[in-house]
Design a protein around this motif. Structure first.
Motif, mmCIF file in Angstrom:
data_model
loop_
_atom_site.group_PDB
_atom_site.id
_atom_site.type_symbol
_atom_site.label_atom_id
_atom_site.label_comp_id
_atom_site.label_asym_id
_atom_site.label_seq_id
_atom_site.Cartn_x
_atom_site.Cartn_y
_atom_site.Cartn_z
ATOM 1 N N PRO A 38 120.667 77.808 82.558
ATOM 2 C CA PRO A 38 122.082 77.413 82.606
ATOM 3 C C PRO A 38 122.922 78.181 81.574
ATOM 4 O O PRO A 38 122.575 78.233 80.394
ATOM 5 N N GLY A 39 123.980 78.811 82.063
ATOM 6 C CA GLY A 39 124.885 79.540 81.186
ATOM 7 C C GLY A 39 124.635 81.028 81.115
ATOM 8 O O GLY A 39 125.491 81.774 80.641
ATOM 9 N N CYS A 40 123.481 81.501 81.597
ATOM 10 C CA CYS A 40 123.216 82.944 81.611
ATOM 11 C C CYS A 40 123.893 83.535 82.847
ATOM 12 O O CYS A 40 123.581 83.169 83.974
ATOM 13 N N LYS A 64 128.821 80.146 73.562
ATOM 14 C CA LYS A 64 127.894 80.180 72.429
ATOM 15 C C LYS A 64 126.900 79.027 72.548
ATOM 16 O O LYS A 64 125.715 79.193 72.241
ATOM 17 N N ASP A 65 127.377 77.876 73.006
ATOM 18 C CA ASP A 65 126.487 76.724 73.178
ATOM 19 C C ASP A 65 125.386 77.008 74.196
ATOM 20 O O ASP A 65 124.235 76.616 73.994
ATOM 21 N N ALA A 66 125.728 77.690 75.287
ATOM 22 C CA ALA A 66 124.715 78.025 76.297
ATOM 23 C C ALA A 66 123.660 78.951 75.711
ATOM 24 O O ALA A 66 122.459 78.756 75.938
ATOM 25 N N LEU A 67 124.101 79.952 74.955
ATOM 26 C CA LEU A 67 123.144 80.851 74.302
ATOM 27 C C LEU A 67 122.266 80.067 73.330
ATOM 28 O O LEU A 67 121.038 80.244 73.315
ATOM 29 N N TYR A 70 119.627 78.079 75.088
ATOM 30 C CA TYR A 70 118.512 78.956 75.467
ATOM 31 C C TYR A 70 117.654 79.281 74.250
ATOM 32 O O TYR A 70 116.427 79.205 74.312
ATOM 33 N N ARG A 71 118.283 79.641 73.139
ATOM 34 C CA ARG A 71 117.536 80.039 71.936
ATOM 35 C C ARG A 71 116.692 78.905 71.371
ATOM 36 O O ARG A 71 115.738 79.153 70.641
ATOM 37 N N SER A 73 115.171 76.681 73.410
ATOM 38 C CA SER A 73 114.355 76.196 74.532
ATOM 39 C C SER A 73 112.901 76.651 74.415
ATOM 40 O O SER A 73 112.581 77.604 73.697
ATOM 41 N N ASP A 74 112.035 75.962 75.147
ATOM 42 C CA ASP A 74 110.634 76.375 75.230
ATOM 43 C C ASP A 74 110.521 77.750 75.892
ATOM 44 O O ASP A 74 109.651 78.546 75.524
ATOM 45 N N LEU A 75 111.388 78.029 76.856
ATOM 46 C CA LEU A 75 111.379 79.326 77.530
ATOM 47 C C LEU A 75 111.585 80.453 76.519
ATOM 48 O O LEU A 75 110.844 81.433 76.504
ATOM 49 N N PHE A 76 112.583 80.315 75.651
ATOM 50 C CA PHE A 76 112.827 81.326 74.631
ATOM 51 C C PHE A 76 111.643 81.429 73.682
ATOM 52 O O PHE A 76 111.189 82.532 73.356
ATOM 53 N N ALA A 77 111.127 80.292 73.224
ATOM 54 C CA ALA A 77 110.011 80.299 72.271
ATOM 55 C C ALA A 77 108.818 81.063 72.836
ATOM 56 O O ALA A 77 108.216 81.895 72.135
ATOM 57 N N ASP A 78 108.497 80.811 74.083
ATOM 58 C CA ASP A 78 107.364 81.497 74.706
ATOM 59 C C ASP A 78 107.654 82.987 74.907
ATOM 60 O O ASP A 78 106.805 83.833 74.619
ATOM 61 N N ALA A 79 108.839 83.305 75.407
ATOM 62 C CA ALA A 79 109.194 84.705 75.668
ATOM 63 C C ALA A 79 109.251 85.496 74.360
ATOM 64 O O ALA A 79 108.768 86.627 74.284
ATOM 65 N N TRP A 80 109.854 84.907 73.343
ATOM 66 C CA TRP A 80 110.016 85.606 72.066
ATOM 67 C C TRP A 80 108.676 85.793 71.365
ATOM 68 O O TRP A 80 108.424 86.838 70.778
ATOM 69 N N ARG A 81 107.813 84.802 71.437
ATOM 70 C CA ARG A 81 106.488 84.904 70.806
ATOM 71 C C ARG A 81 105.724 86.100 71.391
ATOM 72 O O ARG A 81 105.131 86.893 70.665
ATOM 73 N N GLU A 82 105.787 86.256 72.688
ATOM 74 C CA GLU A 82 105.094 87.377 73.344
ATOM 75 C C GLU A 82 105.720 88.708 72.947
ATOM 76 O O GLU A 82 105.018 89.667 72.624
#
Length: 104
Positions: A38-40, A64-67, A70-71, A73-82
């Protein structure tokens, strides 16, 4: 058209030379979910024309709230960790609010 300009997020990442293809494969897997977040509003992956181990994500967010959602979120945490496991240098992230569009 939005009531306010979108937030543009640019993240420059320097990878270990042998890790770029792995990162691109990871991006290809996760990018549809990021784009659906949502928001992207827009998402691109760029490769530096001179330094092929440097990639940049270019995204538009409706706020900024949408970003930030996302930042955090679990999706970001997983993507960023990789992605982070492949970095050769610290990434540089910047956010912009467009001021002008110049058309021909």
């Amino acid at each position: 058209m939005l009531d306010r300009p979108p937030l543009v997020r640019i993240v420059r990442m320097t990878f270990h030379p042998g890790a770029v293809d792995d990162f691109v494969a990871h991006f290809d897997q996760v990018s549809p979910r990021i784009r659906a977040f949502p928001g992207c509003l827009h998402l691109e992956l760029w490769r530096d024309a001179r330094y092929p181990n440097i990639c940049t994500t270019y995204s538009h967010w409706d706020s900024k709230d949408a970003l930030n959602d996302y930042r955090h979120s679990d999706l970001f945490a997983d993507a960023w960790r990789e992605a982070k496991s492949k970095f050769a240098a610290r990434p540089v992230a910047q956010s912009y609010t467009p001021m002008r569009t110049v058309d021909e």
